[in-house]
Design an enzyme around this catalytic site. Structure first.
Site, PDB file in Angstrom:
ATOM      1  N   GLU A  21       0.839  -1.190   0.000  1.00  0.00           N
ATOM      2  CA  GLU A  21       0.000   0.000   0.000  1.00  0.00           C
ATOM      3  C   GLU A  21       0.881   1.249   0.000  1.00  0.00           C
ATOM      4  O   GLU A  21       2.094   1.164   0.268  1.00  0.00           O
ATOM      5  CB  GLU A  21      -0.905   0.020   1.235  1.00  0.00           C
ATOM      6  CG  GLU A  21      -1.868  -1.151   1.319  1.00  0.00           C
ATOM      7  CD  GLU A  21      -2.771  -1.102   2.540  1.00  0.00           C
ATOM      8  OE1 GLU A  21      -3.542  -2.053   2.736  1.00  0.00           O
ATOM      9  OE2 GLU A  21      -2.706  -0.098   3.289  1.00  0.00           O
TER      10      GLU A  21
ATOM     11  N   ILE B 110       0.967  -3.894  -7.929  1.00  0.00           N
ATOM     12  CA  ILE B 110       0.438  -5.250  -7.953  1.00  0.00           C
ATOM     13  C   ILE B 110       0.682  -5.884  -9.320  1.00  0.00           C
ATOM     14  O   ILE B 110       0.100  -5.459 -10.335  1.00  0.00           O
ATOM     15  CB  ILE B 110      -1.067  -5.264  -7.622  1.00  0.00           C
ATOM     16  CG1 ILE B 110      -1.331  -4.467  -6.334  1.00  0.00           C
ATOM     17  CG2 ILE B 110      -1.569  -6.689  -7.508  1.00  0.00           C
ATOM     18  CD1 ILE B 110      -0.530  -4.922  -5.131  1.00  0.00           C
ATOM     19  N   THR B 111       1.526  -6.890  -9.359  1.00  0.00           N
ATOM     20  CA  THR B 111       1.863  -7.577 -10.603  1.00  0.00           C
ATOM     21  C   THR B 111       0.635  -8.250 -11.195  1.00  0.00           C
ATOM     22  O   THR B 111      -0.045  -9.025 -10.515  1.00  0.00           O
ATOM     23  CB  THR B 111       2.960  -8.618 -10.343  1.00  0.00           C
ATOM     24  OG1 THR B 111       4.130  -7.967  -9.850  1.00  0.00           O
ATOM     25  CG2 THR B 111       3.313  -9.377 -11.618  1.00  0.00           C
TER      26      THR B 111
ATOM     27  N   GLU C  67       9.243  -8.072  -3.031  1.00  0.00           N
ATOM     28  CA  GLU C  67       9.316  -9.227  -2.126  1.00  0.00           C
ATOM     29  C   GLU C  67      10.113  -8.897  -0.865  1.00  0.00           C
ATOM     30  O   GLU C  67      10.621  -9.794  -0.183  1.00  0.00           O
ATOM     31  CB  GLU C  67       9.946 -10.438  -2.820  1.00  0.00           C
ATOM     32  CG  GLU C  67       9.193 -10.935  -4.032  1.00  0.00           C
ATOM     33  CD  GLU C  67       7.989 -11.779  -3.660  1.00  0.00           C
ATOM     34  OE1 GLU C  67       8.098 -12.623  -2.767  1.00  0.00           O
ATOM     35  OE2 GLU C  67       6.939 -11.584  -4.282  1.00  0.00           O
ATOM     36  N   GLY C  68      10.223  -7.629  -0.555  1.00  0.00           N
ATOM     37  CA  GLY C  68      10.978  -7.192   0.612  1.00  0.00           C
ATOM     38  C   GLY C  68      12.318  -6.621   0.192  1.00  0.00           C
ATOM     39  O   GLY C  68      13.097  -7.290  -0.494  1.00  0.00           O
TER      40      GLY C  68
END
Length: 408
Positions: free
Chosen positions: A144, A174-175, A386-387
């Site tokens: 977000e 968002i993929t 992914e971080g």
């Protein structure tokens, strides 16, 4: 002990996936980057071939088909190598083109939470749509505007009403979010409860109050769709609460929704790291051929180039082994959060460094429509999504602290 020798089945997967990457992905790589999308006819073709972005990585046979098979029906030896085989294939498609790889039809990142936490009915319902009939996508909506690395700070709300929940909030980056048939969206039922308030919902395309507000224009990974999703008084029925009410009631910790998100990362970070390793390998291979053709075969410049190529070769292989270790631990049923974070942190940063070094060796020529320039733009996100690298270091440090042994 981890086995470094590939099984005959893994060798076949590696060879077939590399063939696909070289002969199907690479020819449309620069075109897709220029267009900002993968051609629809190509996606339809590969979907009919059974090549999908499946629940754990790149696979064949129509995405979620494997999720219908009960564990007892799976050969234990085959099951024990599933994650290892997945990262082997993922490295090859990363070598072919990372943006195209993430654009392949299938449940994608939305698959693992459905497989790991969904009820049997939810698995059948949401994963059963991925067939060879037409391309379909799933998506994973967690990030977000004010909750990226700090996942616990999500602000999308889920208000309980009769028969379901009302979702309000925004998700970004968002993929495949715009074209997905459904997304796994994370929201909180109580912001004051922190992680304990998190819930995961499967929101289907066309649901009133759910829309894609825009597609991002990016420096790299241009061929892959990245969407902003908005929930405005979006009603989601109880049956779309991932795992059902009982799933959360049975967890004494009350952190099930957050745990669903984190468990997904433990599965997907080695896959992302494998793709980053594939990008690094692609840049290295391309530059090695360039040096052989364009550099004089003697002299200081050639010696410097050889030294840099040797360093890159070592670092790429080191990243590959870190990925294999994380996948191996998952295959044998051991916690792999630390190993997943280590390989993700190393592979993303190393791939960026490799691509940068390759551009240096190619000089200004490398910036003129060559593959390495595209890979350099593509690879930066592998150090972020992914971080971030910093988050991976934090995860590793916490695991070391919890173990009370900083030598681990």
């Amino acid at each position: 002990m981890i086995e470094f020798k590939l099984t005959p089945a893994q060798k076949q997967v590696k060879e077939l996936t590399h063939w696909f990457a070289e002969n199907e992905m690479r020819p449309i790589s620069l075109l897709s980057d220029k267009l900002g999308k993968v051609p629809d006819e190509w996606l339809a073709k590969v979907n009919k071939m059974g090549i999908t972005l499946s629940t754990g990585g790149i696979g064949g046979g129509g995405g979620g088909a494997s999720s219908k098979k009960e564990d007892k029906d799976v050969d234990p030896e085959v099951k024990r190598q599933t994650n290892r085989t997945t990262v082997i294939a993922s490295e090859e498609v990363g070598w072919g083109d990372p943006a195209i790889a993430l654009s392949l039809p299938g449940p994608g990142l939305g698959g693992p939470p459905v497989v790991n936490s969904g009820t049997p009915e939810q698995k059948e319902r949401f994963l059963g749509i991925f067939t060879k009939d037409e391309p379909r996508w799933g998506a994973y909506a967690l990030t977000e505007p004010e909750a990226g690395s700090d996942v616990s700070n999500i602000r999308t709300t889920a208000t309980k009403v009769d028969g379901g929940y009302i979702l309000n909030g925004t998700k970004i980056f968002i993929t495949n979010g715009g074209r997905a048939s459904w997304v796994v969206a994370f929201a909180t039922v109580d912001r004051n409860a922190g992680r304990a308030g998190h819930r995961a919902f499967v929101v289907e395309k066309g649901t009133p109050g759910f829309r894609c507000s825009r597609l991002a224009h990016k420096m790299g990974m241009r061929a892959n769709e990245t969407a902003e999703l908005v929930f405005e008084d979006c009603f989601v029925p109880d049956e779309n609460l991932l795992g059902g009410e009982a799933y959360y009631a049975q967890r004494a910790s009350g952190k099930s929704g957050f745990q669903v998100a984190m468990a997904t990362f433990d599965n997907t970070r080695p896959v992302v790291a494998a793709m980053a390793t594939g990008i690094a390998q692609a840049a290295y291979d391309y530059t090695l051929d360039f040096v052989k053709k364009e550099y004089p075969k003697s002299g200081r410049l050639y010696q410097i180039a050889c030294e840099k190529l040797a360093d890159m070769r070592q670092s790429i292989h080191a990243g590959r082994l870190l990925v294999w270790e994380a996948a191996w631990k998952a295959d044998i049923g051991q916690p792999n959060s630390k190993e997943a974070a280590i390989c993700k942190a190393y592979a993303g940063k190393n791939a960026l460094k490799v691509c940068e070094t390759c551009l240096e060796l190619m000089g200004p020529i490398g910036l003129d429509g060559h593959l390495v320039e595209k890979l350099y733009r593509d690879v930066k996100v592998y150090d972020i999504f992914e971080g971030t690298n910093q988050v991976q270091h934090l995860i590793v440090a916490r695991r070391l602290y919890d173990a009370y042994d900083l030598r681990i």
